[in-house]
Design a protein around this motif. Structure first.
Motif, short mmCIF file in Angstrom:
data_model
loop_
_atom_site.label_atom_id
_atom_site.label_comp_id
_atom_site.label_asym_id
_atom_site.label_seq_id
_atom_site.Cartn_x
_atom_site.Cartn_y
_atom_site.Cartn_z
N PHE A 155 90.99 -55.14 -32.05
CA PHE A 155 89.49 -56.34 -32.68
C PHE A 155 89.56 -58.09 -31.94
CE2 PHE A 155 87.12 -58.59 -35.58
CZ PHE A 155 86.11 -58.03 -34.93
N HIS A 156 90.55 -58.37 -32.18
CA HIS A 156 90.66 -59.84 -31.97
C HIS A 156 90.76 -60.08 -30.43
CE1 HIS A 156 92.01 -61.12 -35.89
NE2 HIS A 156 92.45 -60.38 -35.69
N LYS A 193 87.67 -62.00 -28.23
CA LYS A 193 87.89 -63.10 -27.32
C LYS A 193 87.64 -62.81 -25.65
CE LYS A 193 89.24 -67.29 -27.93
NZ LYS A 193 90.04 -67.50 -26.39
N LEU A 194 87.87 -61.19 -25.25
CA LEU A 194 87.63 -60.79 -24.36
C LEU A 194 86.18 -60.93 -23.85
CD1 LEU A 194 89.45 -57.61 -23.74
CD2 LEU A 194 90.13 -59.43 -21.84
N LEU A 195 85.50 -60.86 -24.56
CA LEU A 195 83.54 -60.75 -24.91
C LEU A 195 83.34 -62.10 -24.63
CD1 LEU A 195 82.31 -58.18 -27.42
CD2 LEU A 195 82.04 -58.20 -24.94
N SER A 196 84.48 -63.11 -26.05
CA SER A 196 83.82 -64.51 -25.89
C SER A 196 83.75 -65.26 -24.28
CB SER A 196 84.07 -65.05 -26.86
OG SER A 196 85.75 -65.81 -26.79
N GLU A 217 83.94 -42.14 -35.05
CA GLU A 217 82.76 -42.40 -35.60
C GLU A 217 83.01 -43.52 -36.18
OE1 GLU A 217 79.71 -41.85 -35.07
OE2 GLU A 217 80.84 -40.19 -33.36
N HIS A 218 83.83 -43.88 -37.08
CA HIS A 218 84.05 -44.81 -38.06
C HIS A 218 84.84 -46.44 -37.16
CE1 HIS A 218 84.87 -43.16 -41.58
NE2 HIS A 218 84.82 -43.98 -42.53
N LEU A 219 85.35 -45.81 -36.29
CA LEU A 219 85.82 -47.15 -35.08
C LEU A 219 84.15 -47.97 -34.67
CD1 LEU A 219 87.78 -49.11 -33.50
CD2 LEU A 219 88.13 -47.44 -32.42
N GLU A 266 80.31 -55.23 -35.31
CA GLU A 266 81.03 -56.45 -35.72
C GLU A 266 80.59 -57.47 -34.16
OE1 GLU A 266 82.20 -58.39 -38.18
OE2 GLU A 266 81.58 -56.31 -39.70
N LEU A 267 80.72 -56.15 -33.16
CA LEU A 267 80.75 -56.27 -31.50
C LEU A 267 79.72 -56.26 -31.11
CD1 LEU A 267 84.82 -56.84 -30.63
CD2 LEU A 267 82.89 -58.81 -31.59
#
Ligand code: AVI
Length: 315
Positions: free
Chosen positions: A86-87, A91-94, A112-114, A121-122
């Motif tokens: 997730f981290h 960061k890659l997106l931002s 599916e959960h993920l 969240e993203l």
């Protein structure tokens, strides 16, 4: 799966010494218990790797060798709940990287959960889930024109013998293109006073996790194991850095497994080897990749020097 399971159980319990593959730990109950394990005070592995991903995200991104404007695939083998990743994803997106996240996992439920969690969240994340046993098919590694970064975290490699690890790394390298990279998360070789409690926690969660394999045989294959007649018995070979979990029979007993139409005899003290959890240092990793086109490029470690995330370049 059920046929594979039946065959693997028949083969493993007919062998001397008896063995059962640890990949069958992960049914719904096993997934739940493993989530609890990752939170245990004694199980340092997840926290150590999480710290690397949280505290060294910028350096890690640099080590992936990608350019923001050039699309790439970030494939995670055995993605699980994606907490560590997730981290990195955030960061890659931002930082404006153009990439698709491809989590691969055997459990459709976990994926599916993920996916739902990440969509929430993203929302800008491009994601393509791939369900399958990556050991068998390395699914998700389809032909692609984009460069790839593979994440293989959580010391999952450690559940293979070195021989199988070598074969896996060779197979994986054949699916990659020169210039692709692999981030390999592995537990560091260390003393028994730290490793053994991680596999024998005071609350007995790891014991329940291992014994769940017998519950699964009872449920899926008509087994008649009595769980109270076995105990979880982990050992650690400190010199070689190999932890092994056994299920030890507490009495002489004959166990019927209906679906196999077989009875298996156990003597008191006899052990079923259910899991190896290999611990590594760089020389061990070098031996494992010796016959592959991988080379070690960058090594990250946590602040307590417990764990390694190694970036390997596929030459
Ligand atoms: C998934 N795997 C890396 C874990 C390990 O540490 O070998 C599985 C595990 N077994 C007992 N505790 C955790």
């Amino acid at each position: 799966m059920s046929d594979d399971f039946a065959n693997d159980v028949a083969e493993g319990l007919s062998a001397t010494p008896k063995t059962l593959p640890s990949k069958y730990f992960y049914d719904a109950a096993g997934d739940d218990l493993f989530i609890q394990i990752m939170d245990l005070p004694e199980y340092y592995l997840t926290r150590a790797e999480m710290e690397i991903f949280r505290e060294q995200t910028d350096s890690l991104i640099k080590a992936l060798g990608q350019r923001p404007e050039k699309p790439f695939e970030l494939v995670e083998l055995g993605a699980g709940d994606g907490q560590k990743t997730f981290h990195l994803l955030k960061k890659l997106l931002s930082d404006g990287y153009d990439f698709t996240y491809v989590p691969v996992d055997i459990s459709a439920n976990v994926l599916e959960h993920l996916k739902n969690f990440l969509k929430k969240e993203l929302p800008d994340l491009k994601i393509r889930i791939e369900q399958g046993d990556y050991f068998k098919r390395l699914k998700g590694l389809q032909e692609t024109a984009q460069p790839r970064v593979i994440l293989y975290l959580g010391s999952n490699l450690g559940n293979l013998t070195d021989e199988k690890s070598k074969a896996f790394m060779e197979k994986l390298s054949r699916r990659l293109t020169p210039g692709d990279r692999l981030v390999l998360g592995v537990d560091k070789k260390k003393s028994a006073d730290i490793v053994l409690p991680a596999y024998n926690d005071s609350k007995g969660v790891t014991a329940a996790f291992n014994l769940n394999l017998l519950t699964r045989i009872n449920r899926d294959l008509g087994g008649e194991f009595k769980l109270e007649q076995f105990r979880h018995a982990p050992e650690y070979d400190e010199e070689n850095g190999i932890a092994i979990s056994y299920l030890e029979s507490l009495v002489d007993q004959d166990i019927i497994i209906g679906a196999l139409d077989r009875t298996f005899n156990f003597t008191k003290g006899e052990k079923i080897k259910v899991e190896i959890s290999r611990k590594y240092d760089l020389p061990i990793i070098r031996k494992i990749i010796a016959d592959t086109p991988f080379e070690i490029e960058t090594v990250f470690k946590d602040s307590q020097d417990l764990y390694l995330d190694i970036v390997l370049l596929r030459d």
